[in-house]
Design a protein around this motif. Structure first.
Motif, mmCIF file in Angstrom:
data_model
loop_
_atom_site.group_PDB
_atom_site.id
_atom_site.type_symbol
_atom_site.label_atom_id
_atom_site.label_comp_id
_atom_site.label_asym_id
_atom_site.label_seq_id
_atom_site.Cartn_x
_atom_site.Cartn_y
_atom_site.Cartn_z
ATOM 1 N N HIS A 1 0.835 -1.401 0.096
ATOM 2 C CA HIS A 1 0.032 -0.148 0.053
ATOM 3 C C HIS A 1 0.920 1.217 -0.005
ATOM 4 O O HIS A 1 1.846 1.552 0.847
ATOM 5 C CB HIS A 1 -0.995 0.128 1.204
ATOM 6 C CG HIS A 1 -1.682 1.324 1.212
ATOM 7 N ND1 HIS A 1 -2.826 1.504 0.471
ATOM 8 C CD2 HIS A 1 -1.709 2.364 2.036
ATOM 9 C CE1 HIS A 1 -3.378 2.832 0.898
ATOM 10 N NE2 HIS A 1 -2.545 3.277 1.849
ATOM 11 N N VAL A 2 0.588 2.207 -1.059
ATOM 12 C CA VAL A 2 1.320 3.424 -0.922
ATOM 13 C C VAL A 2 0.444 4.342 -0.315
ATOM 14 O O VAL A 2 -0.781 4.782 -0.482
ATOM 15 C CB VAL A 2 1.494 3.881 -2.381
ATOM 16 C CG1 VAL A 2 2.162 5.415 -2.490
ATOM 17 C CG2 VAL A 2 2.457 2.852 -3.102
ATOM 18 N N SER A 3 1.033 4.705 0.923
ATOM 19 C CA SER A 3 0.189 5.666 1.711
ATOM 20 C C SER A 3 0.653 7.026 1.397
ATOM 21 O O SER A 3 1.799 7.638 1.796
ATOM 22 C CB SER A 3 0.700 5.593 3.248
ATOM 23 O OG SER A 3 -0.075 6.504 4.102
ATOM 24 N N THR A 4 -0.368 7.853 0.714
ATOM 25 C CA THR A 4 -0.034 9.190 0.166
ATOM 26 C C THR A 4 -1.375 9.992 0.513
ATOM 27 O O THR A 4 -2.463 9.576 0.516
ATOM 28 C CB THR A 4 0.315 9.153 -1.120
ATOM 29 O OG1 THR A 4 0.683 10.627 -1.416
ATOM 30 C CG2 THR A 4 -0.773 8.811 -2.063
ATOM 31 N N ASP A 5 -0.953 11.361 0.444
ATOM 32 C CA ASP A 5 -2.106 12.339 0.542
ATOM 33 C C ASP A 5 -2.246 13.272 -0.676
ATOM 34 O O ASP A 5 -2.951 13.915 -0.593
ATOM 35 C CB ASP A 5 -1.742 13.420 1.972
ATOM 36 C CG ASP A 5 -0.235 14.106 1.543
ATOM 37 O OD1 ASP A 5 0.512 13.553 0.910
ATOM 38 O OD2 ASP A 5 -0.314 15.367 1.781
ATOM 39 N N PRO B 1 2.652 6.980 13.678
ATOM 40 C CA PRO B 1 1.332 7.063 13.600
ATOM 41 C C PRO B 1 0.782 6.630 12.335
ATOM 42 O O PRO B 1 -0.168 6.358 12.161
ATOM 43 C CB PRO B 1 1.332 8.556 13.817
ATOM 44 C CG PRO B 1 2.512 8.974 14.622
ATOM 45 C CD PRO B 1 3.421 7.959 14.092
ATOM 46 N N VAL B 2 1.578 7.016 11.173
ATOM 47 C CA VAL B 2 1.100 6.737 9.751
ATOM 48 C C VAL B 2 0.978 5.246 9.752
ATOM 49 O O VAL B 2 -0.153 4.797 9.113
ATOM 50 C CB VAL B 2 2.134 7.253 8.764
ATOM 51 C CG1 VAL B 2 1.846 6.838 7.148
ATOM 52 C CG2 VAL B 2 2.271 8.766 8.728
ATOM 53 N N LEU B 3 1.939 4.370 10.104
ATOM 54 C CA LEU B 3 1.799 3.178 9.997
ATOM 55 C C LEU B 3 0.387 2.498 10.754
ATOM 56 O O LEU B 3 -0.176 1.646 10.502
ATOM 57 C CB LEU B 3 2.928 2.232 10.480
ATOM 58 C CG LEU B 3 4.336 2.689 9.871
ATOM 59 C CD1 LEU B 3 5.501 2.095 10.511
ATOM 60 C CD2 LEU B 3 4.253 2.241 8.266
ATOM 61 N N LYS B 4 0.267 3.096 11.924
ATOM 62 C CA LYS B 4 -0.885 2.577 12.910
ATOM 63 C C LYS B 4 -1.995 3.084 12.201
ATOM 64 O O LYS B 4 -3.026 2.414 12.062
ATOM 65 C CB LYS B 4 -0.713 3.103 14.249
ATOM 66 C CG LYS B 4 0.443 2.636 15.188
ATOM 67 C CD LYS B 4 0.297 3.221 16.543
ATOM 68 C CE LYS B 4 1.204 2.551 17.523
ATOM 69 N NZ LYS B 4 1.472 3.185 18.799
ATOM 70 N N TRP B 5 -2.109 4.160 11.528
ATOM 71 C CA TRP B 5 -3.315 4.747 11.036
ATOM 72 C C TRP B 5 -3.633 3.743 9.907
ATOM 73 O O TRP B 5 -4.946 3.223 9.375
ATOM 74 C CB TRP B 5 -3.316 5.988 10.399
ATOM 75 C CG TRP B 5 -4.367 6.567 9.860
ATOM 76 C CD1 TRP B 5 -5.566 7.283 10.592
ATOM 77 C CD2 TRP B 5 -4.863 6.806 8.502
ATOM 78 N NE1 TRP B 5 -6.372 7.738 9.743
ATOM 79 C CE2 TRP B 5 -6.112 7.561 8.502
ATOM 80 C CE3 TRP B 5 -3.986 6.416 7.331
ATOM 81 C CZ2 TRP B 5 -6.593 7.712 7.055
ATOM 82 C CZ3 TRP B 5 -4.855 6.613 6.071
ATOM 83 C CH2 TRP B 5 -5.921 7.224 5.950
ATOM 84 N N VAL B 6 -2.502 3.465 8.931
ATOM 85 C CA VAL B 6 -2.701 2.558 7.929
ATOM 86 C C VAL B 6 -3.426 1.131 8.172
ATOM 87 O O VAL B 6 -4.491 0.588 7.764
ATOM 88 C CB VAL B 6 -1.277 2.282 6.885
ATOM 89 C CG1 VAL B 6 -1.671 1.182 5.886
ATOM 90 C CG2 VAL B 6 -1.162 3.670 6.273
ATOM 91 N N LEU B 7 -2.873 0.640 9.325
ATOM 92 C CA LEU B 7 -3.355 -0.746 9.804
ATOM 93 C C LEU B 7 -4.869 -0.624 10.146
ATOM 94 O O LEU B 7 -5.427 -1.383 10.092
ATOM 95 C CB LEU B 7 -2.228 -1.010 11.060
ATOM 96 C CG LEU B 7 -0.940 -1.721 10.447
ATOM 97 C CD1 LEU B 7 -0.053 -1.956 11.596
ATOM 98 C CD2 LEU B 7 -1.192 -2.898 9.444
#
Length: 156
Positions: free
Chosen positions: A47-51, A83-89
């Motif tokens: 997953h590419v986590s982007t805004d 926090p980004v990793l936790k949010w994605v999970l």
């Protein structure tokens, strides 16, 4: 065992604007880690986590369309990666998807080879998956040699 790779690729880089999709050797910088992840064959999902819509489009063109966009509240200059990793999970869990092995795949890691990812997973599993694993590489000279002296600030 379900394995998720998360590539944090926000759009707000200050030093190199849009660095995650800046061309390196003729292709977007994040392409190498994405293609290495695919070729490794170890991930159930990457997953590419982007805004950023432009980064999301490039990810889609590379075959990694983000399933959801990152919340802008965790896409600023001061948000740490955890926090980004936790949010994605949490987002995946809200969709009923659960992963027990998570890889943080940095979009700027242009020298990662698929075999590196396979070896990392193997080492993690050999360690009974109890401790986080962080890949490191030796730097052949003192790290200070990577800097350049700048007349204005002293370092560049």
């Amino acid at each position: 065992m379900a394995v998720l790779g998360i590539v944090p690729a926000r759009g707000g880089s200050k030093r190199i604007p849009m660095k995650n999709i800046a061309l390196v050797n003729g292709r977007p910088m994040m392409a190498n880690i994405l293609l290495a992840a695919r070729e490794s064959g170890i991930f159930d999902k990457v997953h590419v986590s982007t805004d950023n819509e432009e980064i999301a489009l490039v990810a889609k063109e590379l075959g990694f369309k983000p399933e959801f966009m990152r919340d802008c509240s965790i896409a600023d200059d001061y948000t740490p990666l955890q926090p980004v990793l936790k949010w994605v999970l949490a987002e995946f869990e809200s969709k009923g998807e659960f992963y027990d092995t998570i890889f943080l795949l940095m979009p700027s890691a242009i020298l990662v080879d698929p075999s590196d990812l396979k070896k990392g997973l193997q080492r993690f599993n050999e360690n009974n998956r109890k401790n986080p694993l962080m890949a490191m590489a030796p730097y052949s000279v003192p790290v200070e040699w990577a800097y350049q002296v700048d007349e204005v600030s002293g370092l560049a």
